[in-house]
Design a protein around this motif. Structure first.
Motif, short mmCIF file in Angstrom:
data_model
loop_
_atom_site.label_atom_id
_atom_site.label_comp_id
_atom_site.label_asym_id
_atom_site.label_seq_id
_atom_site.Cartn_x
_atom_site.Cartn_y
_atom_site.Cartn_z
N THR A 116 -6.52 9.52 -4.74
CA THR A 116 -7.96 9.71 -4.93
C THR A 116 -8.67 8.43 -5.38
O THR A 116 -9.81 8.48 -5.84
N TRP A 117 -7.98 7.30 -5.26
CA TRP A 117 -8.58 6.01 -5.66
C TRP A 117 -9.78 5.72 -4.76
O TRP A 117 -9.70 5.86 -3.54
N GLU A 118 -10.85 5.30 -5.36
CA GLU A 118 -12.08 5.08 -4.60
C GLU A 118 -12.12 3.68 -4.00
O GLU A 118 -11.57 2.73 -4.54
N ASP A 119 -12.81 3.59 -2.86
CA ASP A 119 -13.08 2.31 -2.19
C ASP A 119 -11.80 1.52 -1.92
O ASP A 119 -11.66 0.35 -2.31
N VAL A 120 -10.84 2.16 -1.28
CA VAL A 120 -9.60 1.47 -0.94
C VAL A 120 -9.74 0.79 0.42
O VAL A 120 -10.42 1.28 1.31
N ASN A 121 -9.09 -0.36 0.55
CA ASN A 121 -9.11 -1.08 1.82
C ASN A 121 -7.88 -0.68 2.64
O ASN A 121 -7.01 0.05 2.16
N PRO A 122 -7.77 -1.13 3.88
CA PRO A 122 -6.62 -0.74 4.72
C PRO A 122 -5.27 -1.06 4.11
O PRO A 122 -4.34 -0.26 4.21
N SER A 123 -5.15 -2.20 3.45
CA SER A 123 -3.88 -2.57 2.82
C SER A 123 -3.52 -1.57 1.72
O SER A 123 -2.36 -1.19 1.57
N GLN A 124 -4.51 -1.17 0.93
CA GLN A 124 -4.26 -0.21 -0.13
C GLN A 124 -3.93 1.17 0.42
O GLN A 124 -3.17 1.91 -0.18
N LYS A 125 -4.51 1.52 1.55
CA LYS A 125 -4.17 2.80 2.20
C LYS A 125 -2.69 2.81 2.58
O LYS A 125 -2.01 3.83 2.47
N TRP A 126 -2.18 1.69 3.07
CA TRP A 126 -0.76 1.61 3.40
C TRP A 126 0.10 1.79 2.15
O TRP A 126 1.14 2.43 2.17
N THR A 127 -0.36 1.19 1.03
CA THR A 127 0.36 1.34 -0.22
C THR A 127 0.37 2.79 -0.67
O THR A 127 1.39 3.31 -1.14
N GLN A 128 -0.76 3.47 -0.53
CA GLN A 128 -0.83 4.90 -0.85
C GLN A 128 0.20 5.69 -0.05
O GLN A 128 0.94 6.51 -0.60
N GLN A 129 0.23 5.44 1.25
CA GLN A 129 1.15 6.17 2.13
C GLN A 129 2.61 5.87 1.77
O GLN A 129 3.45 6.77 1.73
N LYS A 130 2.89 4.62 1.49
CA LYS A 130 4.26 4.20 1.16
C LYS A 130 4.75 4.88 -0.12
O LYS A 130 5.86 5.42 -0.17
N LEU A 131 3.92 4.87 -1.16
CA LEU A 131 4.31 5.49 -2.43
C LEU A 131 4.45 7.00 -2.30
O LEU A 131 5.35 7.60 -2.89
N SER A 132 3.57 7.61 -1.53
CA SER A 132 3.68 9.06 -1.32
C SER A 132 4.98 9.41 -0.62
O SER A 132 5.67 10.38 -1.00
N SER A 133 5.35 8.64 0.38
CA SER A 133 6.59 8.90 1.11
C SER A 133 7.81 8.70 0.21
O SER A 133 8.75 9.50 0.24
N GLU A 134 7.80 7.64 -0.61
CA GLU A 134 8.91 7.39 -1.52
C GLU A 134 9.01 8.50 -2.56
O GLU A 134 10.12 8.93 -2.91
N PHE A 135 7.87 8.96 -3.06
CA PHE A 135 7.88 10.03 -4.06
C PHE A 135 8.45 11.31 -3.46
O PHE A 135 9.29 11.98 -4.08
N ARG A 136 8.03 11.66 -2.27
CA ARG A 136 8.52 12.88 -1.64
C ARG A 136 10.02 12.81 -1.38
O ARG A 136 10.75 13.78 -1.59
N ALA A 137 10.49 11.65 -0.93
CA ALA A 137 11.92 11.49 -0.65
C ALA A 137 12.75 11.63 -1.93
O ALA A 137 13.79 12.30 -1.96
N ALA A 138 12.28 10.98 -3.02
CA ALA A 138 13.00 11.05 -4.29
C ALA A 138 12.98 12.47 -4.86
O ALA A 138 13.99 12.97 -5.37
N LEU A 139 11.83 13.14 -4.76
CA LEU A 139 11.72 14.50 -5.28
C LEU A 139 12.60 15.47 -4.50
O LEU A 139 13.25 16.35 -5.08
#
Length: 272
Positions: free
Chosen positions: A94-117
């Motif tokens: 829910t971070w505001e005003d993210v750029n494309p690079s930050q969107k990739w970081t969001q997706q990467k962390l979400s995927s890592e979190f789901r895999a670990a969980l």
């Protein structure tokens, strides 16, 4: 799928990005927050590895009270860590005003979190199975021990007195085993509750990732469009350069012809 396209997006050429463009400038607070979250996920992954090793000892000759204590502590610590990390992942999404690079970081962390969980849930279920089997075996052994036939009615009073002391000792052992069984059953209930809670967290993050999948597809499409447009512009520039070169060659030929004609005219006038 958006997940499959993440690596391909990261592999796209970045020459089209402008470092002086505010759209691609880093947000220091976002960077610090995501780095901390990444460190949390690394710690959780290490805990899961250690927990898996300890759970493998349950029910074996190396099963001790110390092993069960470590399993309990690691389960509690990792369970709490995932709840904190889950809140952080939601905040990142829910971070505001993210750029494309930050969107990739969001997706990467979400995927890592789901895999670990998901891995932790698997380990928890394995611990649950071991705890259930251990509790059932202890309960069965306790029931068998308490079901011994009573002394025959015709036994002598002396024999009854001799047996009284061992019975008291056996009762202490029964009480101790009963307390262990109750403790293990309590741990089983805690693990079952944790599995349910983390399943809810897993679904929440999965929903967020699903929503971001559409955004990632849009980013991917934009990247591909920019790449295609850049290639097209390069082709057009080469064509224009070729046409300009041909035009210069034609102009040079015309100038040479005009010079020859003028030379002939001048010579004709002079000689005439």
């Amino acid at each position: 799928m958006a997940y499959d396209r993440l690596n391909s997006l990261e592999a796209q050429p970045t020459s089209w990005r402008r470092n002086d463009d505010p759209q691609y400038q880093d947000d220091p607070e976002f960077t610090r927050f995501t780095e901390n979250l990444s460190s949390q996920l690394f710690t959780l992954t290490s805990n899961i590895s250690n927990l898996s090793k300890q759970i493998a000892l349950l029910g074996t000759k190396r099963d001790t009270d110390r092993v069960r204590e470590r399993v309990h502590d690691l389960l509690e610590e990792t369970r709490s860590g995932f709840k904190d990390a889950g809140d952080s992942v939601k905040k990142v999404q829910t971070w505001e005003d993210v750029n494309p690079s930050q969107k990739w970081t969001q997706q990467k962390l979400s995927s890592e979190f789901r895999a670990a969980l998901e891995e932790f849930q698997t380990v928890q279920r394995r611990a649950l199975e071991k705890q259930r089997a251990s509790a059932a075996a202890s309960r069965h052994a306790l029931d068998d021990g308490s079901g011994q036939p009573a002394e025959a009615e015709g036994q002598l009073q002396l024999q009854q007195q001799e047996l009284e002391q061992p019975r008291l000792a056996n009762q202490d052992e029964v009480d101790f085993q009963e307390s262990l069984i109750i403790e293990r059953e309590s741990e089983i209930r805690n693990i079952e509750q944790s599995v349910g809670e983390l399943n809810e967290l897993f679904r929440d993050v999965a929903h967020i990732v699903h929503e971001q999948g559409g955004q990632l597809d849009i980013i991917s499409e934009n990247v591909e469009n920019v790449t295609t447009d850049t290639r097209g512009a390069n082709v057009e520039l080469r064509s224009a350069s070729r046409y300009q070169k041909n035009a210069r060659n034609k102009m040079c030929c015309l100038l040479v012809i005009l010079a020859v004609i003028l030379t002939i005219i001048v010579l004709a006038v002079v000689l005439g």
